[in-house]
Design an enzyme around this catalytic site. Sequence first.
Site, PDB file in Angstrom:
ATOM      1  N   THR A 235     -34.071 -14.376  62.485  1.00 54.79           N
ATOM      2  CA  THR A 235     -33.997 -12.945  62.167  1.00 54.79           C
ATOM      3  C   THR A 235     -34.933 -12.695  60.984  1.00 54.79           C
ATOM      4  O   THR A 235     -34.941 -13.448  60.004  1.00 54.79           O
ATOM      5  CB  THR A 235     -32.555 -12.498  61.873  1.00 54.79           C
ATOM      6  N   GLY A 240     -37.658  -7.538  62.627  1.00 52.34           N
ATOM      7  CA  GLY A 240     -36.965  -7.804  63.904  1.00 52.34           C
ATOM      8  C   GLY A 240     -36.564  -9.256  64.000  1.00 52.34           C
ATOM      9  O   GLY A 240     -36.043  -9.827  63.048  1.00 52.34           O
ATOM     10  N   ASP A 268     -24.564 -10.709  60.325  1.00 52.27           N
ATOM     11  CA  ASP A 268     -23.315 -10.875  61.077  1.00 52.27           C
ATOM     12  C   ASP A 268     -23.272  -9.904  62.264  1.00 52.27           C
ATOM     13  O   ASP A 268     -22.780 -10.254  63.346  1.00 52.27           O
ATOM     14  CB  ASP A 268     -22.103 -10.622  60.173  1.00 52.27           C
TER      15      ASP A 268
HETATM   16  O1  RIB Z   1     -22.602 -11.727  55.523  1.00 53.40           O
HETATM   17  C1  RIB Z   1     -21.891 -10.881  54.672  1.00 53.40           C
HETATM   18  C2  RIB Z   1     -20.632 -11.537  54.192  1.00 53.40           C
HETATM   19  O2  RIB Z   1     -20.959 -12.641  53.403  1.00 53.40           O
HETATM   20  C3  RIB Z   1     -19.764 -10.661  53.333  1.00 53.40           C
HETATM   21  O3  RIB Z   1     -18.798  -9.965  54.079  1.00 53.40           O
HETATM   22  C4  RIB Z   1     -19.159 -11.619  52.325  1.00 53.40           C
HETATM   23  O4  RIB Z   1     -17.810 -11.811  52.537  1.00 53.40           O
HETATM   24  C5  RIB Z   1     -19.940 -12.904  52.469  1.00 53.40           C
HETATM   25  O5  RIB Z   1     -19.162 -13.877  52.974  1.00 53.40           O
END
Ligand code: RIB
Length: 322
Positions: A235, A240, A268
């Site tokens: 990433t 992109g 995430d």
């Molecule tokens: O990727 C973001 C996350 O990383 C946050 O929510 C924080 O908790 C850390 O763990």
Amino acid sequence: MSSPQIIVIGSFVQDLTFRCAEFPKPGETVIGQFVSGPGGKGSNQAVAAARAGGQVAFIGAVGRDAFGAGARAFQENEGIRWLVAEKPDRPTGAAGILVNGLGQNEIIVSLDANEALAPADIDAHADPLRAATVVVTQLEANLAAEAHALGLARAGGATTILNPAPMRADFDPALLENVNILIPNETEFCALIHLLPQTRATAALGFDEQKLATLSEDLLHKLCREFGLETVIVTLGARGCLVSRPDTYTLIPATPGIQAIDTTGAGDAFVGAFAAALAEFGPGEIERAARFANAGAGLSVTKPGTAPAMPMRAEIEALLSR
Ligand code: RIB
């Protein structure tokens, strides 16, 4: 809920987030605003996958405290199956997060109960792990337990995904043995170049993020191939992502016109949406799943917070059809 297609093994962390115009310098105090919410890379990815349409279960560990109870209520409300061990002698993990006026973040995470996740806690859910379609983990919980989960999942025929975040000094390259798809960001990619025996020659040339930024797509793909994995997806933030597979690579540009207000959890959002899309589209549809994930990550930065900022499937589809 029917049997989970996607299992995320990893962290729940309570996010304690402070927004400020500019990050304080050492010794400086600045005025900002505070908000607390559910976070942790594992839990955020589970939420992103569920909101993107996946049937999701989450394996992790929390303490016997208010943050742990809140985590369970939040995830169950998201339709995620809670397969979480309670560790009475450890507090639930917590993170101190600073977000500046540009939407950039700085994070310190205290793993606490996440570090106490044990291989035996994984064994308690061996059957769903063996039956899952896609299994996802990161580096924010106990690494031995995560390695064990990847082994069980791979033996059962799942597609396994590792998001090597946050990169850790105790990372063991053996963790990659049971990984089908590796999803690092630029920082994690550079760290891996320096950690893996197979990329020692590149590391010796002083490889860093500045050098990575100047690489052609072709050279980045060639470096990804040195990892020896089926698929590597790097990433690249506002650029992109690059999808590198044995015989081909694709650069998928970021969605244009996104106004970022908080980039925390964008990685995430990508991983969770990717897992949901891969489970639905099938293992041969990696580029299509990465396009879907790119859109999910783009949407997540337009809202504050981490798990609460994960987009719903309809929002991702609307952005993709724009
Ligand atoms: O990727 C973001 C996350 O990383 C946050 O929510 C924080 O908790 C850390 O763990």
